[in-house]
Enzyme design. Structure first.
Site, PDB file in Angstrom:
ATOM      1  N   HIS A  63       0.851  -1.188   0.000  1.00 38.56           N
ATOM      2  CA  HIS A  63       0.000   0.000   0.000  1.00 38.56           C
ATOM      3  C   HIS A  63       0.891   1.245   0.000  1.00 38.56           C
ATOM      4  O   HIS A  63       2.069   1.180   0.369  1.00 38.56           O
ATOM      5  CB  HIS A  63      -0.912   0.000   1.233  1.00 38.56           C
ATOM      6  N   GLU A  65       1.032   3.801   1.938  1.00 39.95           N
ATOM      7  CA  GLU A  65       1.581   4.158   3.256  1.00 39.95           C
ATOM      8  C   GLU A  65       2.765   3.258   3.607  1.00 39.95           C
ATOM      9  O   GLU A  65       3.792   3.724   4.115  1.00 39.95           O
ATOM     10  CB  GLU A  65       0.496   4.032   4.335  1.00 39.95           C
ATOM     11  N   CYS A  93      -5.901   1.977   5.735  1.00 38.13           N
ATOM     12  CA  CYS A  93      -6.645   0.763   6.063  1.00 38.13           C
ATOM     13  C   CYS A  93      -6.137   0.243   7.414  1.00 38.13           C
ATOM     14  O   CYS A  93      -5.116   0.720   7.920  1.00 38.13           O
ATOM     15  CB  CYS A  93      -6.445  -0.274   4.960  1.00 38.13           C
ATOM     16  N   CYS A  96      -2.375  -0.569   7.387  1.00 35.33           N
ATOM     17  CA  CYS A  96      -1.477   0.587   7.344  1.00 35.33           C
ATOM     18  C   CYS A  96      -1.515   1.370   8.655  1.00 35.33           C
ATOM     19  O   CYS A  96      -0.499   1.907   9.091  1.00 35.33           O
ATOM     20  CB  CYS A  96      -1.827   1.485   6.169  1.00 35.33           C
TER      21      CYS A  96
HETATM   22 ZN   LIG Z   1      -3.346   0.112   3.633  1.00 38.24          ZN
END
Ligand SMILES: [Zn+2]
Length: 167
Positions: A63, A65, A93, A96
């Site tokens: 992701h 992040e 999310c 993260c």
């Molecule tokens: Zn994430």
């Protein structure tokens, strides 16, 4: 004590970084990645940037992040992002958010939220709902514990290690 002027300038730089994260996210789409961008800043400077690379690198945890935090740790030569701000185009999310906790990030700032992501077909809200509203027994993925007698052996070894690096 933080003065009003200092707070205003923090807000202004965070707004500019958030605009940059949104540009990274849009650029990611153009480059074949997912529509997410993030950056890590420290002491008023951008340390590292990242975009979503899940499909590009066949990595479900890549992701934006995570990508930005990995790059920031490399740039700063540390595993701790204490004193850093994580700026991300969309609400992190649960993974993260946990990664940011593990990295000891001071602050997280985001623009779009889990509902915006859901409209675009992403599971952020669904996973939040699992964590917040459903016991693990109702999850689509089974999580099972086997109680083995030597289960704490790795922790015992860790605690006995005098030169361990706590994190
Ligand atoms: Zn994430």
């Amino acid at each position: 004590m933080t003065t009003h002027t200092q707070e205003t300038s923090v807000q202004e730089s965070e707004r500019a970084w958030l605009e940059q994260a949104i540009r990274l996210a849009a650029g990611s789409v153009a480059d074949g990645g997912g529509p997410f961008g993030a950056l890590v800043a420290k002491d008023g400077e951008v340390v590292a940037i990242g975009n979503n690379q899940v499909t590009a690198t066949l990595d479900p945890v890549a992701h934006a992040e995570v990508s930005a935090m990995r790059a920031a740790c490399k740039a700063l030569d540390t595993f701790s992002l204490e004193g850093c701000v994580l700026i991300t185009s969309c609400e992190p999310c649960p993974m993260c958010l946990s990664a940011a906790l593990w990295a000891r990030v001071d602050r997280v700032v985001y623009a779009a939220d889990r509902h915006d992501a859901a409209v675009a077909g992403f599971d952020d809200r669904k996973f939040y709902d699992l964590f917040e509203k459903k016991p693990a027994s109702m999850w689509p993925m089974s999580v099972h514990r086997l109680d083995l007698p030597n289960r704490t052996a790795p922790f015992d070894a860790w605690l006995a290690k005098s030169d361990r690096i706590d994190y």
